[in-house]
Design a protein around this motif. Structure first.
Motif, PDB file in Angstrom:
ATOM      1  N   VAL A   2      46.369  34.016  45.223  1.00 16.77           N
ATOM      2  CA  VAL A   2      46.129  34.885  46.369  1.00 16.77           C
ATOM      3  C   VAL A   2      46.496  34.127  47.638  1.00 16.77           C
ATOM      4  CG1 VAL A   2      44.392  36.142  47.698  1.00 16.77           C
ATOM      5  CG2 VAL A   2      44.280  36.118  45.196  1.00 16.77           C
ATOM      6  N   SER A  25      47.520  38.894  49.894  1.00 10.85           N
ATOM      7  CA  SER A  25      48.352  39.376  48.789  1.00 10.85           C
ATOM      8  C   SER A  25      48.113  38.541  47.550  1.00 10.85           C
ATOM      9  CB  SER A  25      49.825  39.336  49.183  1.00 10.85           C
ATOM     10  OG  SER A  25      50.232  38.010  49.456  1.00 10.85           O
ATOM     11  N   GLY A  26      48.437  39.111  46.421  1.00 13.36           N
ATOM     12  CA  GLY A  26      48.284  38.408  45.159  1.00 13.36           C
ATOM     13  C   GLY A  26      48.510  39.356  44.008  1.00 13.36           C
ATOM     14  N   SER A  27      48.765  38.786  42.845  1.00 16.84           N
ATOM     15  CA  SER A  27      49.082  39.615  41.692  1.00 16.84           C
ATOM     16  C   SER A  27      47.863  40.407  41.231  1.00 16.84           C
ATOM     17  CB  SER A  27      49.625  38.754  40.557  1.00 16.84           C
ATOM     18  OG  SER A  27      48.677  37.755  40.209  1.00 16.84           O
ATOM     19  N   ILE A  28      46.665  39.832  41.378  1.00 17.94           N
ATOM     20  CA  ILE A  28      45.438  40.530  41.018  1.00 17.94           C
ATOM     21  C   ILE A  28      44.523  40.481  42.231  1.00 17.94           C
ATOM     22  CG2 ILE A  28      43.546  40.738  39.366  1.00 17.94           C
ATOM     23  CD1 ILE A  28      45.170  39.108  37.412  1.00 17.94           C
ATOM     24  N   PHE A  29      44.829  41.312  43.204  1.00 15.83           N
ATOM     25  CA  PHE A  29      44.069  41.279  44.442  1.00 15.83           C
ATOM     26  C   PHE A  29      43.936  42.679  45.023  1.00 15.83           C
ATOM     27  CE2 PHE A  29      42.175  39.288  48.045  1.00 15.83           C
ATOM     28  CZ  PHE A  29      42.486  40.103  49.116  1.00 15.83           C
ATOM     29  N   ARG A  30      42.713  42.998  45.369  1.00 13.10           N
ATOM     30  CA  ARG A  30      42.421  44.229  46.089  1.00 13.10           C
ATOM     31  C   ARG A  30      41.308  43.879  47.066  1.00 13.10           C
ATOM     32  NH1 ARG A  30      38.778  48.684  45.053  1.00 13.10           N
ATOM     33  NH2 ARG A  30      39.563  50.673  45.847  1.00 13.10           N
ATOM     34  N   ASN A  76      46.372  45.803  52.429  1.00 15.90           N
ATOM     35  CA  ASN A  76      45.473  44.636  52.396  1.00 15.90           C
ATOM     36  C   ASN A  76      45.610  43.809  53.678  1.00 15.90           C
ATOM     37  OD1 ASN A  76      44.146  44.981  49.900  1.00 15.90           O
ATOM     38  ND2 ASN A  76      45.889  44.103  48.795  1.00 15.90           N
ATOM     39  N   ASN A  99      37.951  39.428  47.280  1.00 18.50           N
ATOM     40  CA  ASN A  99      38.738  40.119  46.272  1.00 18.50           C
ATOM     41  C   ASN A  99      37.822  40.982  45.414  1.00 18.50           C
ATOM     42  OD1 ASN A  99      40.649  40.950  44.447  1.00 18.50           O
ATOM     43  ND2 ASN A  99      41.178  38.896  43.712  1.00 18.50           N
ATOM     44  N   THR A 100      38.164  42.246  45.277  1.00 19.07           N
ATOM     45  CA  THR A 100      37.378  43.142  44.432  1.00 19.07           C
ATOM     46  C   THR A 100      37.230  42.586  43.018  1.00 19.07           C
ATOM     47  OG1 THR A 100      38.112  45.056  45.708  1.00 19.07           O
ATOM     48  CG2 THR A 100      37.257  45.480  43.503  1.00 19.07           C
ATOM     49  N   PHE A 101      38.233  41.826  42.572  1.00 23.01           N
ATOM     50  CA  PHE A 101      38.247  41.272  41.213  1.00 23.01           C
ATOM     51  C   PHE A 101      37.611  39.885  41.149  1.00 23.01           C
ATOM     52  CE2 PHE A 101      40.577  44.789  39.752  1.00 23.01           C
ATOM     53  CZ  PHE A 101      41.524  45.096  40.711  1.00 23.01           C
TER      54      PHE A 101
END
Length: 116
Positions: A2, A25-30, A76, A99-101
């Motif tokens: 991220v 930003s990121g591959s698994i980011f919300r 984002n 990050n939501t994740f």
């Protein structure tokens, strides 16, 4: 991985305005909650403003009525509109994104200098 990147800092005279922007930003980011913090020389980092994903905002007393935080969930991104700047607003401003994740992430900081 991220990344959180701030932009928009600079030098401004007292009474002037600046807008800070932050992109996460990121591959698994919300992005969940996002916030701006600042740290002046010799002082602890302090919270400036926060905004939830739903748009609820909170401000430090010292910036209420002068600063406005906003965000774009699709991108984002979070922004900080700073008006009526004072010399005591001089600091390095940091963006924080939850990050939501899972995890919380910080940017590298952007310098804001307000001259009297």
């Amino acid at each position: 991985q991220v990344q959180v990147v701030e932009s928009g800092g600079g030098l401004v005279q007292a009474g002037g305005s600046l807008t800070l922007s932050c992109a996460a930003s990121g591959s698994i980011f919300r992005a969940n909650a996002m916030a701006w913090y600042r740290q002046a020389p010799g002082k602890q980092r302090e919270l400036v403003a926060t905004i939830t994903r739903g748009g609820n905002t909170n401000y430090a007393d010292s910036v209420k009525g002068r600063f406005t935080i906003s965000r774009d969930n699709a991108k984002n991104t979070v922004h900080l509109q700073m008006n009526s700047l004072k010399p005591e607003d001089t600091a390095v401003y940091y963006c924080n994104a939850d990050n939501t994740f899972g995890g919380t992430y910080w940017g590298q900081g952007t310098q804001v200098t307000v001259s009297s």
